[in-house]
Design a protein around this motif. Structure first.
Motif, mmCIF file in Angstrom:
data_model
loop_
_atom_site.group_PDB
_atom_site.id
_atom_site.type_symbol
_atom_site.label_atom_id
_atom_site.label_comp_id
_atom_site.label_asym_id
_atom_site.label_seq_id
_atom_site.Cartn_x
_atom_site.Cartn_y
_atom_site.Cartn_z
ATOM 1 N N GLN A 108 -9.017 7.342 -12.712
ATOM 2 C CA GLN A 108 -8.705 8.508 -13.168
ATOM 3 C C GLN A 108 -6.995 8.283 -13.757
ATOM 4 O O GLN A 108 -6.711 8.834 -14.730
ATOM 5 C CB GLN A 108 -8.721 9.557 -12.292
ATOM 6 N N TYR A 109 -6.522 7.618 -12.884
ATOM 7 C CA TYR A 109 -4.969 7.543 -13.144
ATOM 8 C C TYR A 109 -4.569 6.173 -13.721
ATOM 9 O O TYR A 109 -3.502 5.992 -14.009
ATOM 10 C CB TYR A 109 -4.307 7.989 -11.893
ATOM 11 N N PHE A 129 0.748 0.299 -12.043
ATOM 12 C CA PHE A 129 0.321 1.007 -13.297
ATOM 13 C C PHE A 129 -0.576 0.131 -14.143
ATOM 14 O O PHE A 129 0.041 -1.155 -14.508
ATOM 15 C CB PHE A 129 1.296 1.810 -14.151
ATOM 16 N N ASP A 130 -1.742 0.183 -14.251
ATOM 17 C CA ASP A 130 -2.446 -0.684 -15.327
ATOM 18 C C ASP A 130 -2.671 0.115 -16.536
ATOM 19 O O ASP A 130 -3.988 0.507 -17.022
ATOM 20 C CB ASP A 130 -3.932 -0.881 -14.384
ATOM 21 N N ARG A 131 -1.768 0.532 -17.042
ATOM 22 C CA ARG A 131 -1.749 1.255 -18.522
ATOM 23 C C ARG A 131 -0.399 0.831 -19.208
ATOM 24 O O ARG A 131 0.429 0.748 -18.747
ATOM 25 C CB ARG A 131 -1.715 2.798 -18.053
ATOM 26 N N PRO A 132 -0.679 0.578 -20.389
ATOM 27 C CA PRO A 132 0.416 0.199 -21.233
ATOM 28 C C PRO A 132 1.687 1.316 -21.528
ATOM 29 O O PRO A 132 2.814 0.842 -21.985
ATOM 30 C CB PRO A 132 -0.336 -0.212 -22.870
ATOM 31 N N ASP A 133 1.288 2.520 -21.277
ATOM 32 C CA ASP A 133 2.178 3.357 -21.522
ATOM 33 C C ASP A 133 3.479 3.721 -20.352
ATOM 34 O O ASP A 133 4.094 4.717 -20.452
ATOM 35 C CB ASP A 133 1.541 4.818 -21.942
ATOM 36 N N TRP A 134 3.084 2.971 -19.204
ATOM 37 C CA TRP A 134 3.960 2.895 -18.320
ATOM 38 C C TRP A 134 5.184 2.157 -18.520
ATOM 39 O O TRP A 134 5.059 1.143 -18.850
ATOM 40 C CB TRP A 134 3.545 2.819 -16.637
#
Length: 137
Positions: A108-109, A129-134
């Motif tokens: 989810q996060y 964070f496993d997301r490129p927008d962090w």
């Protein structure tokens, strides 16, 4: 009339309260290894991240905590963002910290993380964070 630009914020400090504070001070200094930046007698402030932009203050409580539920009004979850979540998990387990569950991925996060508590009962989290927008540190 134009609005003046927003002034910059250069640092952030989160304060947690404990009674007695000494077990928490030992935990943050000896278990987590956070550098002590300032000892104010009844409150100690630690560098919570590299670069000295984020700090954690642990102070003697003056009243009971409002709730043990970190997601209720007045609750707190303090999150340390680190690349090596598994390394932190191993380090804390070796120091005897009770960790209810191994690191997991929250789809989810889009974070890889685990939770544990400090001696005063605050919920702490180590996460990546496993997301490129962090934003990178």
């Amino acid at each position: 009339m134009s609005t003046p630009p927003r002034p910059l914020i250069g640092q952030a400090v989160t304060f947690l309260y404990a009674d007695p504070p000494e077990p928490s001070w030992r935990f943050y200094e000896e278990v987590l290894g956070l550098p002590l930046v300032q000892d104010q007698g009844t409150c100690r402030i630690y560098a919570a991240a590299e670069g000295r932009a984020a700090f954690l203050g642990v102070c003697r409580a003056r009243a009971p905590r409002a709730t043990d539920n970190p997601r209720a009004v007045g609750g707190v979850v303090f999150t340390f963002v680190a690349e090596d979540v598994d390394g932190w998990y191993a380090h804390l387990r070796a120091k005897g910290v009770d960790i209810p569950a191994a690191p997991t991925l929250s789809a989810q996060y889009r974070v890889y993380h685990f939770f544990f508590r400090d001696p005063a009962g605050y919920t702490l989290e180590i996460q990546r964070f496993d997301r490129p927008d962090w934003p990178a540190p």
